[in-house]
Scaffold this motif. Structure first.
Motif, PDB file in Angstrom:
ATOM      1  N   ALA A 125       1.135  -1.242   0.206  1.00 38.58           N
ATOM      2  CA  ALA A 125       0.131   0.099   0.149  1.00 38.58           C
ATOM      3  C   ALA A 125       0.940   1.289   0.371  1.00 38.58           C
ATOM      4  CB  ALA A 125      -1.410  -0.370   1.603  1.00 38.58           C
ATOM      5  N   SER A 126       2.462   1.228   0.587  1.00 37.35           N
ATOM      6  CA  SER A 126       3.034   2.106   0.505  1.00 37.35           C
ATOM      7  C   SER A 126       3.556   2.776  -0.632  1.00 37.35           C
ATOM      8  CB  SER A 126       4.450   2.106   2.169  1.00 37.35           C
ATOM      9  OG  SER A 126       5.030   1.253   1.898  1.00 37.35           O
ATOM     10  N   GLU A 127       4.085   1.959  -1.610  1.00 37.30           N
ATOM     11  CA  GLU A 127       4.953   1.462  -2.617  1.00 37.30           C
ATOM     12  C   GLU A 127       4.148   1.915  -4.305  1.00 37.30           C
ATOM     13  OE1 GLU A 127       7.887   2.566  -3.161  1.00 37.30           O
ATOM     14  OE2 GLU A 127       7.594   2.506  -0.848  1.00 37.30           O
ATOM     15  N   ARG A 128       2.824   1.434  -3.723  1.00 42.77           N
ATOM     16  CA  ARG A 128       1.395   1.587  -5.052  1.00 42.77           C
ATOM     17  C   ARG A 128       1.491   3.151  -5.385  1.00 42.77           C
ATOM     18  NH1 ARG A 128      -4.295  -0.271  -2.690  1.00 42.77           N
ATOM     19  NH2 ARG A 128      -2.972  -2.364  -1.905  1.00 42.77           N
ATOM     20  N   PRO A 129       0.634   2.538  -6.627  1.00 40.11           N
ATOM     21  CA  PRO A 129       1.208   3.887  -7.844  1.00 40.11           C
ATOM     22  C   PRO A 129      -0.051   4.484  -7.211  1.00 40.11           C
ATOM     23  CG  PRO A 129       1.620   1.946  -8.971  1.00 40.11           C
ATOM     24  CD  PRO A 129       0.931   1.721  -8.376  1.00 40.11           C
ATOM     25  N   THR A 130       0.086   6.082  -6.853  1.00 37.56           N
ATOM     26  CA  THR A 130      -0.704   7.112  -7.424  1.00 37.56           C
ATOM     27  C   THR A 130      -0.782   8.191  -8.251  1.00 37.56           C
ATOM     28  OG1 THR A 130      -1.925   8.066  -5.327  1.00 37.56           O
ATOM     29  CG2 THR A 130       1.060   8.903  -6.368  1.00 37.56           C
ATOM     30  N   VAL A 131      -1.446   9.145  -8.230  1.00 33.18           N
ATOM     31  CA  VAL A 131      -1.693  10.144  -8.890  1.00 33.18           C
ATOM     32  C   VAL A 131      -0.375  10.964  -9.092  1.00 33.18           C
ATOM     33  CG1 VAL A 131      -2.886  12.219  -9.941  1.00 33.18           C
ATOM     34  CG2 VAL A 131      -4.384  10.171  -8.811  1.00 33.18           C
ATOM     35  N   GLY A 132      -0.134  10.804 -10.552  1.00 33.91           N
ATOM     36  CA  GLY A 132       1.146  11.484 -11.044  1.00 33.91           C
ATOM     37  C   GLY A 132       2.610  10.568 -11.283  1.00 33.91           C
ATOM     38  N   ASP A 133       1.875   9.567 -10.900  1.00 33.29           N
ATOM     39  CA  ASP A 133       2.801   8.675 -11.159  1.00 33.29           C
ATOM     40  C   ASP A 133       3.585   8.149 -12.546  1.00 33.29           C
ATOM     41  OD1 ASP A 133       4.480   7.991  -8.459  1.00 33.29           O
ATOM     42  OD2 ASP A 133       2.794   6.211  -7.664  1.00 33.29           O
ATOM     43  N   TRP A 134       4.843   7.515 -13.647  1.00 31.03           N
ATOM     44  CA  TRP A 134       4.736   7.471 -13.740  1.00 31.03           C
ATOM     45  C   TRP A 134       4.810   5.710 -13.788  1.00 31.03           C
ATOM     46  CZ3 TRP A 134       4.329   9.662 -18.744  1.00 31.03           C
ATOM     47  CH2 TRP A 134       4.837  11.513 -19.095  1.00 31.03           C
ATOM     48  N   LEU A 135       4.466   5.073 -14.692  1.00 27.50           N
ATOM     49  CA  LEU A 135       4.675   4.030 -15.059  1.00 27.50           C
ATOM     50  C   LEU A 135       4.768   3.374 -15.927  1.00 27.50           C
ATOM     51  CD1 LEU A 135       1.311   2.397 -13.647  1.00 27.50           C
ATOM     52  CD2 LEU A 135       2.868   3.348 -12.888  1.00 27.50           C
ATOM     53  N   LEU A 136       5.757   1.781 -16.077  1.00 28.02           N
ATOM     54  CA  LEU A 136       5.944   0.991 -17.540  1.00 28.02           C
ATOM     55  C   LEU A 136       4.740   0.109 -17.903  1.00 28.02           C
ATOM     56  CD1 LEU A 136       9.899   0.697 -17.270  1.00 28.02           C
ATOM     57  CD2 LEU A 136       8.687   2.495 -18.822  1.00 28.02           C
ATOM     58  N   LEU A 137       4.908   0.460 -19.097  1.00 26.87           N
ATOM     59  CA  LEU A 137       3.509  -0.754 -19.390  1.00 26.87           C
ATOM     60  C   LEU A 137       4.652  -1.789 -21.132  1.00 26.87           C
ATOM     61  CD1 LEU A 137       0.331   0.841 -20.034  1.00 26.87           C
ATOM     62  CD2 LEU A 137       1.038  -0.209 -17.866  1.00 26.87           C
ATOM     63  N   GLU A 138       3.935  -2.808 -20.741  1.00 29.38           N
ATOM     64  CA  GLU A 138       4.947  -3.589 -21.485  1.00 29.38           C
ATOM     65  C   GLU A 138       3.885  -3.259 -22.729  1.00 29.38           C
ATOM     66  OE1 GLU A 138       6.560  -8.080 -21.338  1.00 29.38           O
ATOM     67  OE2 GLU A 138       4.454  -7.895 -21.026  1.00 29.38           O
TER      68      GLU A 138
END
Length: 376
Positions: free
Chosen positions: A86-99
């Motif tokens: 819960a403390s590391e999961r993505p939040t608004v504004g995060d950048w994710l890498l999608l395959e």
């Protein structure tokens, strides 16, 4: 799915060709408009550059998150290792890498800034937003104005290293503006703008905080006009708005969840639900920066362990007596220091408990696998 969160219409800038004629410049990259910077680019490996695509988290819901990137808007389901902690999961504004092929989320990129608070009634941190550049701390010219609350927000903003501006809304309803400026004399380095959030011309000075490629967060309690201000800055009805109760100026919740909105001139605006409770933790540096004047005075006290109460040679008490330091400010500093120490200790204990529990689970699973292997 709602309409695209960023405009797909090319943005042309005029240039000059070799023949001396004006020509349209190339459109600005959608990723750059979303805040993609070298800080994030440098985190990608060569394989990731080939096999993955970056997307920005625009909204978070219970079972899915909305993201957007060069391919447009997408929905990512909330499941898998990326969402377990819960403390590391993505939040608004995060950048994710999608395959690139499967669109499966592989990892979250390191954040340039992070806003979080102690979750109400819990021993865990609640993430507010990530990768924010600028913050408008929004209050209003009525009963809501509370300088101690403003200092609480400032500690959070300074810890994240963001540029802050205090916005006092409903300035058209109260003409006694000098009283607010007098109350803020202890924060001379904090820009203050008084606005009528319904008037686009009135909010024009705030546009420098939402340039193309930058993310602007609006923080404040319910009913101060954050959503109205967001709509005026965007020039469109992006967020629902509501009124306030006349008897105590308390707001009605209009924003139900945190979300990023793109505006026509570039930049992203974060609207978030009003926070009636903002419990601070892990903001020691931000607190020190917010009350730097008290720390500077404390260094001049006769005794190193001065409690700033009745000790002889106390520079802090001398400043209060000479009316160069507000006694309320000293009380609030002490209050927030105690709160930060207590909540930071609680978070550390909670993380230690979670780590021990995780180790126990892994040990049990390891023994179970070993026993099963032996039986086979």
């Amino acid at each position: 799915m709602s309409k695209s969160l960023i405009s797909r219409r090319p943005v042309f800038r005029r240039g000059v060709s070799s023949s001396g004629q004006e020509k349209p410049a190339a459109a600005e990259s959608p990723l750059r408009k979303l805040g993609w910077k070298p800080f994030f680019q440098q985190q990608l490996s060569l394989d990731e550059l080939n096999d993955c695509v970056p997307v920005k988290v625009m909204a978070v819901h219970r079972s899915q998150i909305e993201v957007t990137g060069e391919a447009g808007d997408e929905v990512v389901l909330v499941h898998g290792p990326l969402f377990d902690d819960a403390s590391e999961r993505p939040t608004v504004g995060d950048w994710l890498l999608l395959e690139r092929a499967s669109r499966k989320p592989l990892r979250r990129l390191e954040r340039s800034s992070l806003f979080k608070r102690m979750a109400p009634g819990a021993r865990q941190a609640q993430l507010i937003a990530a990768n924010v550049d600028n913050v408008l701390i929004v209050s209003s010219c009525n009963h809501d104005f509370n300088l101690s609350r403003v200092e609480r927000y400032l500690a959070l903003v300074k810890e994240a290293g963001c540029r802050a501006c205090l916005v006092l809304t409903k300035a058209d309803l109260d003409q006694n503006h000098d009283s607010y400026r007098t109350a803020l004399k202890g924060h001379r380095d904090l820009p203050v703008v008084l606005v009528n959030a319904l008037d686009a011309e009135s909010v024009a000075p705030l546009r420098e905080y939402c340039r193309s490629g930058e993310t602007l967060a609006l923080l404040g309690s319910s009913g101060v006009g954050k959503s109205t201000l967001l709509n005026s800055l965007a020039g469109a009805e992006l967020a629902a708005t509501g009124g306030i109760r006349e008897d105590d100026s308390k707001g009605r919740h209009t924003t139900r969840h945190r979300a990023l909105y793109a505006i026509p001139d570039g930049g992203l605006l974060l609207d978030s639900p009003g926070m009636r409770e903002l419990r601070l933790a892990d903001v020691q540096d931000g607190l020190a920066a917010t009350f730097a004047d008290i720390s500077a005075l404390a260094a001049k006290c006769r005794f190193a362990d001065c409690a700033h109460e009745s000790e002889p040679g106390c520079a802090v008490q001398a400043a209060i007596e000479s009316d160069t330091l507000d006694e309320r400010r000293l009380r609030n500093w002490r209050k927030l220091e105690r709160e930060v120490r207590r909540n930071t200790r609680t978070l550390a204990e909670s993380r230690a408990d979670d780590k021990a529990l995780g180790q126990m689970y892994r040990s049990v699973q390891s023994h179970a696998r070993a026993r099963k292997s032996g039986e086979e």
